[in-house]
Design an enzyme around this catalytic site. Structure first.
Site, short mmCIF file in Angstrom:
data_model
loop_
_atom_site.label_atom_id
_atom_site.label_comp_id
_atom_site.label_asym_id
_atom_site.label_seq_id
_atom_site.Cartn_x
_atom_site.Cartn_y
_atom_site.Cartn_z
N SER A 1 -9.51 -0.74 7.44
CA SER A 1 -9.46 0.24 5.57
C SER A 1 -8.52 -1.76 5.48
O SER A 1 -7.91 -2.09 4.32
CB SER A 1 -8.52 0.53 6.36
OG SER A 1 -8.92 1.84 6.18
N LYS B 1 1.17 -0.85 -0.15
CA LYS B 1 0.15 0.19 0.01
C LYS B 1 0.67 1.45 0.16
O LYS B 1 2.30 1.49 0.63
CB LYS B 1 -1.47 -0.03 1.28
CG LYS B 1 -1.95 1.11 1.54
CD LYS B 1 -3.02 0.75 2.49
CE LYS B 1 -4.11 1.77 2.80
NZ LYS B 1 -4.68 1.78 4.06
N SER C 1 -9.06 2.03 3.45
CA SER C 1 -8.61 2.35 2.75
C SER C 1 -8.11 1.71 1.81
O SER C 1 -6.67 2.24 0.62
CB SER C 1 -7.55 3.51 3.38
OG SER C 1 -7.22 3.35 4.07
#
Length: 477
Positions: free
Chosen positions: A177, A78, A153
């Site tokens: 997330s 990420k 996210s």
């Protein structure tokens, strides 16, 4: 099996015995990433660098070097986790050219185990949202239905793993997330106890609540990544023991979308038939009030502090106000502008959240587990499946509610407390969208929670891959 279907352990085994080279495997993944650019899963991929690292892995194997458990396996990371050889943008325009000087601790552990960094994945800007509808880098599409969100996210990592662009990857979790996009994309997502993995080298939202979490297509691959990231190795085979899981219906199981409700009840009955004890319980009426008073005040107060710390320690020559002013996602800019101004959380409210409401919430949930002799709590990871891209509200219990609040309804509690949680794929709804079921356990129960998750996975069976489904051909299962 097609190499793109390999998980982490499978790929590592093939590379170790030489049935495929690391370069060949990396090339297959890079080709698939190129074919599926429309998903928006990645922000940065440097193919030549990945192939060069794979060739080094092949040379190390040929030389007889000792190989780590992830040797030659490319993993997605990420883009709020630092990498020394790729930019860390946080999904925000102001950091587009930001190049960290060192890997985050979690990335270093992966590399030490032989893994390669495949690329940096897209996310909800600055990890502050539940859709991964990024205003600057584009939305992340759901591999099962590209008109739907991947969740946030950590949507880019979840989409990459589900679409077979990567065998696994890293996300981060503040309020769901990792687990929420894992549920919406049909993969396994694990949030460990806060502190099990290092936070150094992350763009944090909340030091109290944040943790890195692995996403993969099987619980076994998550367990493998957890052992690398935590340094804790559990025995492969553990004798089965009685398991008791608690179901809290209000508010966590009420008002579910019909397909999701049917799936949850069917899977719960399946667990009971397999010998797992299911206990129905209720939390006290004031639990929701404690969640409200402990949750957002902690995250909102700590966010400006953590963002400023990242700018300072990274020697990034911009102010926090300049960072926020450059946000490309209106929802994130509005929220963060408020936190720097009229919506700022007062020190008194933050202190009350940390010293009164959070401990009281922790004691309440622990007492429920102790009273009912529970190993974990069981609930749907999300109350609805993936919403259309661009939707700010979803229907929940006959009412339109904020997507942010809806998708974090069950994941928020464990995040506030810093407890571990895992989402396991449980089926598809009638539109072909994945459904996840979550387990939350007390701090330090990570390994046991993953063993229970593995049992759930074995009972539920695998989901079909996204390429085996269609927008109109989905079927609840």
């Amino acid at each position: 099996m097609d190499p793109i279907e390999w998980g982490v352990a499978d790929a590592a085994a093939h590379i170790k015995r030489g049935s495929v080279s690391a370069r060949e495997y990396a090339r297959a993944l890079l080709d698939r990433i190129d074919e599926h650019r429309a998903l928006g899963a990645f922000i940065t991929v440097r193919a030549e660098a990945v192939l060069a690292a794979a060739e080094q892995a092949d040379a190390a194997r040929s030389s007889g070097a000792v190989l780590g458990p992830l040797h030659g396996v490319p993993l997605a990371v990420k883009d709020n986790i630092d990498t020394a050889d790729l930019p860390t943008t946080g999904g925000t325009p102001a950091l587009r050219e930001h190049q960290p000087s060192a890997d985050a601790d979690v990335v270093r552990r992966l590399r030490d185990a032989g893994a390669l960094v495949l690329g940096k994945t897209n996310l909800h800007e600055l990890a502050y949202g539940m859709t991964s509808n990024n205003g600057s880098y584009g939305p992340v599409a759901n591999p099962y239905r590209p008109d739907r969100i991947a969740g946030g996210s950590s949507g880019g990592t979840a989409a990459a793993v589900a679409a077979r662009l990567a065998p696994a990857g890293l996300g981060t979790d503040t309020g769901g997330s990792v687990r929420m996009p894992a549920s919406l994309c049909g993969v396994v997502g694990f949030r460990p106890t806060v502190g099990r993995y290092s936070q150094r080298g992350l763009i944090l939202v909340s030091g109290t609540r944040d943790t890195v979490g692995p996403l993969a297509r099987t619980v076994e691959d998550v367990r493998l990544l957890d052992s690398v990231l935590s340094g804790v190795t559990e025995p492969e085979d553990v004798a089965p023991v009685p398991v008791r899981l608690g179901v809290v219906r209000r508010p966590f199981v009420d008002g579910l979308a019909p397909d999701l409700a049917e799936c949850f009840e069917r899977r719960t009955a399946q667990l009971a038939a397999a010998g797992i004890e299911i206990v129905e319980l209720e939390f006290p009426a004031h639990t929701g009030d404690l969640i409200a008073k402990a949750g957002f005040p902690i995250a909102f107060y700590e966010t400006p502090i953590e963002l400023q710390n990242y700018l300072t320690t990274g020697n990034i020559a911009m102010s926090l106000a300049e960072l926020v002013a450059c946000c490309g996602s209106p929802d994130v800019e509005q929220l963060l502008t408020g936190l720097l101004g009229t919506d700022a959380i007062s020190p008194d409210d933050y202190t009350a959240a940390m010293t009164r409401y959070r401990p009281e919430l922790d004691e309440l949930v622990r007492a429920s587990l102790t009273t009912h002799r529970l190993d974990a709590l069981l609930w749907p990871t999300t109350p609805v499946t993936a919403a259309p891209i661009g939707a700010d509200e979803v229907e929940l219990g006959g009412e339109l509610v904020s997507a942010f609040l809806a998708y974090s309804r069950t994941t928020n509690l464990g995040s506030i407390l810093g407890w571990p949680g895992v989402s396991v794929p449980a089926g598809l709804d009638s539109s072909g969208l994945p459904i996840g079921i979550a387990l939350d356990g007390p701090p330090g129960s990570d390994s046991r929670l993953l063993r229970i998750a593995r049992t759930c996975e074995q009972l539920f069976g695998p989901l079909p891959s996204p390429r085996a489904t269609s927008v109109s051909g989905g079927k609840a299962r």
